[in-house]
Design a protein around this motif. Structure first.
Motif, mmCIF file in Angstrom:
data_model
loop_
_atom_site.group_PDB
_atom_site.id
_atom_site.type_symbol
_atom_site.label_atom_id
_atom_site.label_comp_id
_atom_site.label_asym_id
_atom_site.label_seq_id
_atom_site.Cartn_x
_atom_site.Cartn_y
_atom_site.Cartn_z
ATOM 1 N N ILE A 37 -14.270 32.179 -15.308
ATOM 2 C CA ILE A 37 -13.393 33.321 -15.051
ATOM 3 C C ILE A 37 -14.217 34.562 -14.700
ATOM 4 O O ILE A 37 -13.900 35.288 -13.764
ATOM 5 N N SER A 38 -15.297 34.806 -15.447
ATOM 6 C CA SER A 38 -16.125 35.985 -15.155
ATOM 7 C C SER A 38 -16.796 35.858 -13.785
ATOM 8 O O SER A 38 -16.914 36.842 -13.055
ATOM 9 N N LEU A 39 -17.209 34.651 -13.419
ATOM 10 C CA LEU A 39 -17.806 34.430 -12.102
ATOM 11 C C LEU A 39 -16.781 34.692 -11.003
ATOM 12 O O LEU A 39 -17.099 35.315 -9.981
ATOM 13 N N HIS A 40 -15.565 34.263 -11.227
ATOM 14 C CA HIS A 40 -14.489 34.501 -10.252
ATOM 15 C C HIS A 40 -14.223 36.000 -10.098
ATOM 16 O O HIS A 40 -14.057 36.499 -8.981
ATOM 17 N N GLU A 41 -14.195 36.734 -11.198
ATOM 18 C CA GLU A 41 -13.963 38.174 -11.152
ATOM 19 C C GLU A 41 -15.100 38.889 -10.426
ATOM 20 O O GLU A 41 -14.869 39.802 -9.626
ATOM 21 N N THR A 43 -17.068 37.602 -8.138
ATOM 22 C CA THR A 43 -16.977 37.246 -6.728
ATOM 23 C C THR A 43 -15.927 38.099 -6.024
ATOM 24 O O THR A 43 -16.166 38.601 -4.922
ATOM 25 N N ASN A 44 -14.784 38.277 -6.671
ATOM 26 C CA ASN A 44 -13.751 39.126 -6.077
ATOM 27 C C ASN A 44 -14.223 40.569 -5.946
ATOM 28 O O ASN A 44 -13.947 41.231 -4.939
ATOM 29 N N GLY A 45 -14.942 41.063 -6.943
ATOM 30 C CA GLY A 45 -15.485 42.421 -6.873
ATOM 31 C C GLY A 45 -16.465 42.578 -5.726
ATOM 32 O O GLY A 45 -16.456 43.586 -5.013
ATOM 33 N N LEU A 46 -17.323 41.582 -5.531
ATOM 34 C CA LEU A 46 -18.280 41.633 -4.428
ATOM 35 C C LEU A 46 -17.583 41.585 -3.078
ATOM 36 O O LEU A 46 -17.984 42.280 -2.134
ATOM 37 N N ILE A 50 -17.919 44.397 -0.170
ATOM 38 C CA ILE A 50 -18.325 44.049 1.193
ATOM 39 C C ILE A 50 -17.291 44.563 2.184
ATOM 40 O O ILE A 50 -17.635 45.098 3.235
ATOM 41 N N ARG A 51 -16.007 44.407 1.863
ATOM 42 C CA ARG A 51 -14.950 44.885 2.740
ATOM 43 C C ARG A 51 -15.039 46.400 2.911
ATOM 44 O O ARG A 51 -14.885 46.926 4.018
ATOM 45 N N ILE A 52 -15.339 47.113 1.825
ATOM 46 C CA ILE A 52 -15.470 48.572 1.898
ATOM 47 C C ILE A 52 -16.648 48.961 2.778
ATOM 48 O O ILE A 52 -16.556 49.858 3.615
ATOM 49 N N VAL A 53 -17.781 48.265 2.617
ATOM 50 C CA VAL A 53 -18.965 48.570 3.428
ATOM 51 C C VAL A 53 -18.691 48.281 4.898
ATOM 52 O O VAL A 53 -19.078 49.058 5.778
#
Length: 124
Positions: A37-41, A43-46, A50-53
């Motif tokens: 679950i933490s890995l999934h969270e 990944t979504n944050g990254l 990336i979308r913002i950059v």
């Protein structure tokens, strides 16, 4: 003692032991689920970062100075060329690539490449 009796006793001991060992594997399953679950969270944050950059790179074009605007021929509804692409064009030109090759590599038309080169004071 008979062999069947020994096997029966070993079987009973194994069944009783399996009840205690089963709880141990549940702890590992819970920990694995938490890590997943933490890995999934993360990944979504990254992905969001990336979308913002990417959006900043598309929006962050700097306006041209008035001197450069006078040098360029007026083009109707021309989309702005990002500074990274301009740097790429200048770098490729300094390496000796032709305008046609630079246009292919930068996904621009020949006219746009020539316009960028002229706006930066480079003669073709």
């Amino acid at each position: 003692m008979d062999i069947s009796m020994i096997l029966l006793i070993i079987g009973l001991i194994s069944i009783i032991a399996s009840f205690f060992i089963g709880n141990y594997s549940n702890k590992h399953a819970d920990e694995l689920e938490k890590v997943s679950i933490s890995l999934h969270e993360e990944t979504n944050g990254l992905k969001k970062r990336i979308r913002i950059v990417e959006e900043e790179l598309m929006i962050g074009t700097q306006p041209m100075t008035s001197v450069n605007k006078r040098k360029m021929a007026p083009q109707p509804k021309a989309k702005p060329i990002h500074n990274i692409i301009i740097s790429q064009i200048l770098s490729l030109h300094s390496q000796g690539y032709s305008v046609n090759e630079i246009a292919k590599r930068s996904s621009l038309s020949n006219e746009e490449v020539i316009t960028v080169l002229h706006s930066k004071g480079v003669t073709t």
